[in-house]
Design a protein around this motif. Structure first.
Motif, PDB file in Angstrom:
ATOM      1  N   ARG A 220     -18.674   1.265  23.267  1.00 31.14           N
ATOM      2  CA  ARG A 220     -18.805   2.438  22.398  1.00 31.14           C
ATOM      3  C   ARG A 220     -20.152   2.420  21.687  1.00 31.14           C
ATOM      4  N   THR A 222     -22.642   4.670  18.712  1.00 27.88           N
ATOM      5  CA  THR A 222     -22.768   5.701  17.675  1.00 27.88           C
ATOM      6  C   THR A 222     -24.211   6.150  17.636  1.00 27.88           C
ATOM      7  N   GLU A 232     -23.996  12.865  13.472  1.00 27.08           N
ATOM      8  CA  GLU A 232     -23.569  11.643  14.143  1.00 27.08           C
ATOM      9  C   GLU A 232     -22.694  11.984  15.340  1.00 27.08           C
ATOM     10  N   TYR A 233     -22.893  11.258  16.442  1.00 30.69           N
ATOM     11  CA  TYR A 233     -22.128  11.492  17.661  1.00 30.69           C
ATOM     12  C   TYR A 233     -21.568  10.169  18.166  1.00 30.69           C
ATOM     13  N   GLU A 234     -20.470  10.261  18.922  1.00 31.17           N
ATOM     14  CA  GLU A 234     -19.867   9.091  19.550  1.00 31.17           C
ATOM     15  C   GLU A 234     -20.067   9.198  21.054  1.00 31.17           C
ATOM     16  N   GLN A 236     -20.913   6.418  24.859  1.00 30.24           N
ATOM     17  CA  GLN A 236     -20.634   5.145  25.513  1.00 30.24           C
ATOM     18  C   GLN A 236     -21.834   4.698  26.340  1.00 30.24           C
ATOM     19  N   PHE A 257     -23.682  10.892  25.265  1.00 30.63           N
ATOM     20  CA  PHE A 257     -22.680  11.464  24.370  1.00 30.63           C
ATOM     21  C   PHE A 257     -22.591  12.955  24.637  1.00 30.63           C
ATOM     22  N   HIS A 275     -21.820  -0.935  19.877  1.00 24.82           N
ATOM     23  CA  HIS A 275     -20.769  -1.820  19.390  1.00 24.82           C
ATOM     24  C   HIS A 275     -20.358  -2.729  20.554  1.00 24.82           C
TER      25      HIS A 275
END
Length: 362
Positions: A220, A222, A232-234, A236, A257, A275
């Motif tokens: 993951r 950010t 902010e975006y999430e 991978q 993202f 992360h």
């Protein structure tokens, strides 16, 4: 001036000529289990120099890698046109402007259409005539035009037609274009509003040589935009390059993202947090407790009653304010997190004197 000059009698330093002074023992060093000398300090020393301790605990540590990335390309976003599906006149429109985000189900505009009322009346007549086939066809037609389930139930229950047709956003997106306004006549296929769909934004991140070993596909990430505070975006990790650049000693990592935000641009700099690994049930100490030296890492272990001893440790994963300890201390032991450098210096000085005394004895 020269602490290595030691004499049992008063006199002067043979190197600089300064008078030798008696060394005041503000602390004591005693032999320990073959490691660093144990130091005993007074309560006044602990108070004056703010000596604080913390407990070695077990817990979870993870590593986050923060680096700069850039938007490597922009794919053409999917667009959705919201048409009335029936001829009429626009009664009202949303106050959203071009570029604003729209959520699925949000009201965009409403129209007045005689054909819309006639269609509902035909549906009511089919229900009253107990013609299930025609009623089912008309119900599907009303639903395809955007009639909400609550409104459809109200028509069936009360037998009253809805005067206006509300058009809602079929998907999440961004307002790209308005083509009609309040009071304008529209046809069934008029593209009153166009929504920009969600786009996949690819980003390339260059990590230092030693950081690449922690990266794996699917981790993951950010993503923050420095020029757009609060955005902010999430996403991978998609893949990594196996080759490290010879000139920059960096390794490219490719992440992505999804967003419907049209303000992102090709080449835009982004702050990317990856992360990575997470380990559970490991020994953990505060980062500030660790003393890093050229000979290795160590911490100051509290023996109680003002007694402290440096112990060598082997560190593992570093995560924020915590560090994993692989060996050297045990769970529940107390270690010094403030003032440890003074105690470590005292212990090192005692060790030096011990070695000199051993050499003199020979």
């Amino acid at each position: 001036m020269h602490p290595d000059v030691v004499s049992k009698e008063s006199g002067s330093c043979p190197i600089c000529g300064m008078d030798l002074v008696r060394r005041e023992r503000v602390s004591q060093a005693t032999s320990s289990d073959g490691g660093y000398p144990e130091v005993t300090v007074s309560p006044e020393f602990m108070h004056n120099f703010g000596v604080r301790t913390a407990t070695v605990v077990r817990g979870t540590v993870s590593r986050d890698i923060v680096a700069l990335g850039r938007v490597s390309r922009l794919l053409s976003p999917m667009v959705t046109d919201v048409t009335p599906g029936i001829k009429g006149r626009i009664l009202s429109v949303s106050d959203k402007a071009i570029g604003d985000s729209v959520s699925k189900g949000e009201l965009l505009y409403s129209i007045e259409a005689p054909a819309w009322r006639d269609l509902q009346q035909s549906y009511i007549d089919a229900l009253q005539d107990e013609d299930p086939t025609r009623a089912d066809q008309l119900r599907q037609r009303l639903q395809s035009l955007g009639m909400e389930p609550a409104a459809l139930s109200r028509v069936e229950r009360e037998g009253q037609v809805e005067e206006r047709l509300d058009k809602h956003a079929p998907v999440d997106g961004t307002l790209v274009e308005w083509r009609a306004g309040k009071g304008d006549p529209v046809g069934a296929a008029t593209r009153v509003v166009t929504l920009g769909g969600v786009s996949l934004i690819p980003v390339v991140v260059n990590l230092f040589e030693g950081q690449g070993a922690w990266i794996d596909r699917g981790q993951r990430v950010t993503v923050r935009v420095p020029t757009m505070p609060g955005t902010e975006y999430e996403g991978q990790v998609d893949r990594t390059d196996r080759e490290i650049s010879f000139t920059t000693r960096t390794q490219p990592v490719y992440v992505s993202f999804s967003t419907a935000d049209p303000t992102l641009r090709f080449g835009m700099l982004l702050e990317v947090t990856i992360h990575t690994s997470e380990r559970e049930d490991v020994l953990r100490i505060p980062r500030e407790a660790l003393i890093r030296t050229g000979e290795g890492d160590r911490v100051i272990l509290s023996r109680g009653e003002g007694r402290f001893q440096p112990v060598a440790v082997k560190r593992g994963l570093e995560s924020g304010d915590d560090i994993e300890i692989l060996s050297g201390v045990e769970e529940g032991q107390e270690i010094v997190v403030s003032g440890q450098f003074l105690i470590d210096s005292e212990s090192s000085l005692m060790a030096d004197f011990r070695r000199m005394e051993t050499r003199d004895a020979r």
